[in-house]
Scaffold this active site. Structure first.
Site, PDB file in Angstrom:
ATOM      1  N   THR A  47      -6.164  52.406 -56.129  1.00 26.95           N
ATOM      2  CA  THR A  47      -5.106  50.988 -56.703  1.00 26.95           C
ATOM      3  C   THR A  47      -3.551  51.521 -56.630  1.00 26.95           C
ATOM      4  OG1 THR A  47      -5.154  51.771 -58.806  1.00 26.95           O
ATOM      5  CG2 THR A  47      -7.621  50.640 -58.438  1.00 26.95           C
ATOM      6  N   THR A  49      -0.409  50.263 -57.740  1.00 28.47           N
ATOM      7  CA  THR A  49       0.208  50.920 -58.748  1.00 28.47           C
ATOM      8  C   THR A  49       0.466  52.909 -58.583  1.00 28.47           C
ATOM      9  OG1 THR A  49       0.429  49.078 -59.785  1.00 28.47           O
ATOM     10  CG2 THR A  49       1.765  51.666 -60.684  1.00 28.47           C
ATOM     11  N   CYS A  50      -0.844  53.108 -58.846  1.00 25.63           N
ATOM     12  CA  CYS A  50      -1.431  54.199 -58.410  1.00 25.63           C
ATOM     13  C   CYS A  50      -1.224  55.029 -57.285  1.00 25.63           C
ATOM     14  CB  CYS A  50      -3.209  54.215 -58.905  1.00 25.63           C
ATOM     15  SG  CYS A  50      -3.736  54.144 -60.656  1.00 25.63           S
ATOM     16  N   SER A  51      -1.823  54.131 -56.906  1.00 21.08           N
ATOM     17  CA  SER A  51      -1.388  55.527 -55.195  1.00 21.08           C
ATOM     18  C   SER A  51      -0.008  55.000 -54.095  1.00 21.08           C
ATOM     19  CB  SER A  51      -2.250  54.391 -53.755  1.00 21.08           C
ATOM     20  OG  SER A  51      -3.341  54.897 -54.090  1.00 21.08           O
ATOM     21  N   VAL A  55       0.918  58.725 -58.503  1.00 21.79           N
ATOM     22  CA  VAL A  55       0.938  60.141 -57.519  1.00 21.79           C
ATOM     23  C   VAL A  55       2.259  60.852 -56.729  1.00 21.79           C
ATOM     24  CG1 VAL A  55      -0.884  61.104 -55.894  1.00 21.79           C
ATOM     25  CG2 VAL A  55      -1.775  59.830 -58.019  1.00 21.79           C
TER      26      VAL A  55
END
Length: 245
Positions: A47, A49-51, A55
């Site tokens: 997703t 923001t996560c990517s 992370v």
């Protein structure tokens, strides 16, 4: 209000992971017992923001966190192990342990399992981070209860600032190069000799001359940027390193 579990033990859960084409069960004892662990949990692998942010920054600050007493950094999401493994590879996040909470048991035990039905996600984790020592939650950073997917407090910088406010953070370095350029090789060699990690952008693979002129105002390579500042070519980099590294 989401529950704050500081002072409590983490849920007792067995995670079903896939390692080297074999099923391997990983327990919370194996993850946390006798260790200082940073956990950050997020709504979903791959997703935005996560990517793009969550992370990558934890991976970048992993060495700084570990230099200040953290044994392991765990990324958790309510996804299956195949998705989490592919995501780790895609992110090149080799300094982070990716744990699939596929059934949402750990997240539910933390009181942070939420409905994302409006996005077709089903049950997912609310975004948060925590510092865990020997299985006990020492500190939690839970994102505020707002619409959407807020990302304000569970980031890697906030965690590092809590653990070690004066910790030295890695430099953000990018080098624009072209194949066969001896000055580019010199610049990269100097950075490697100083132990400074960098991203390399290669002409006609990652950018064109118009991009270099747009961002650096120059046609020649290498062009080195450090923490948002244009340093210049290999000679300018050598002078900068002599004064700053």
């Amino acid at each position: 209000m989401f529950p704050n579990k500081e002072g409590q033990r983490v849920p007792n859960v067995t995670f079903h992971t896939r390692q080297n084409s074999e099923w391997v069960d990983v327990t919370t004892d194996q993850l946390f017992k006798g260790k200082t662990v940073v956990v950050f949990s997020l709504p979903g692998a791959f997703t935005p923001t996560c990517s793009s942010t969550h992370v990558p920054r934890y991976n970048q600050l992993a060495d700084a966190l570990k230099a200040n007493g953290v044994d392991e950094i765990v990324c958790m999401s309510v996804n299956d192990t195949f998705v989490m493994n592919e995501w780790k590879d895609a992110q090149e996040a080799d300094k982070i342990t990716f744990i699939p909470d596929g059934n949402g048991e750990f997240t539910d035990g933390m009181g942070l399992l939420v409905d994302k039905d409006n996005l077709g996600f089903g049950k997912r984790s609310w975004r948060y981070s925590m510092l865990v020592k020997d299985g006990v939650v020492v500190k939690m950073f839970i994102e505020p209860e707002k619409e959407g997917d807020p990302f304000e407090v569970s980031d890697a910088d906030t965690m590092l600032n809590y653990i070690a406010p004066n910790a030295k953070k890695p430099l953000d370095v990018t080098v624009f190069t072209r194949p066969g350029c001896p000055f580019c090789a010199k610049a990269k060699g100097m950075l490697k000799d100083k132990g400074i990690a960098f991203d390399e952008l290669v002409l006609n693979r990652d950018y064109r001359n118009v991009t270099l002129r747009a961002v650096a105002g120059a046609d020649m390579v290498p062009q080195v940027f450090i923490n948002g500042q244009l340093i210049g070519g290999s000679d300018k980099l050598e002078a900068w390193l002599a004064n700053n590294a």
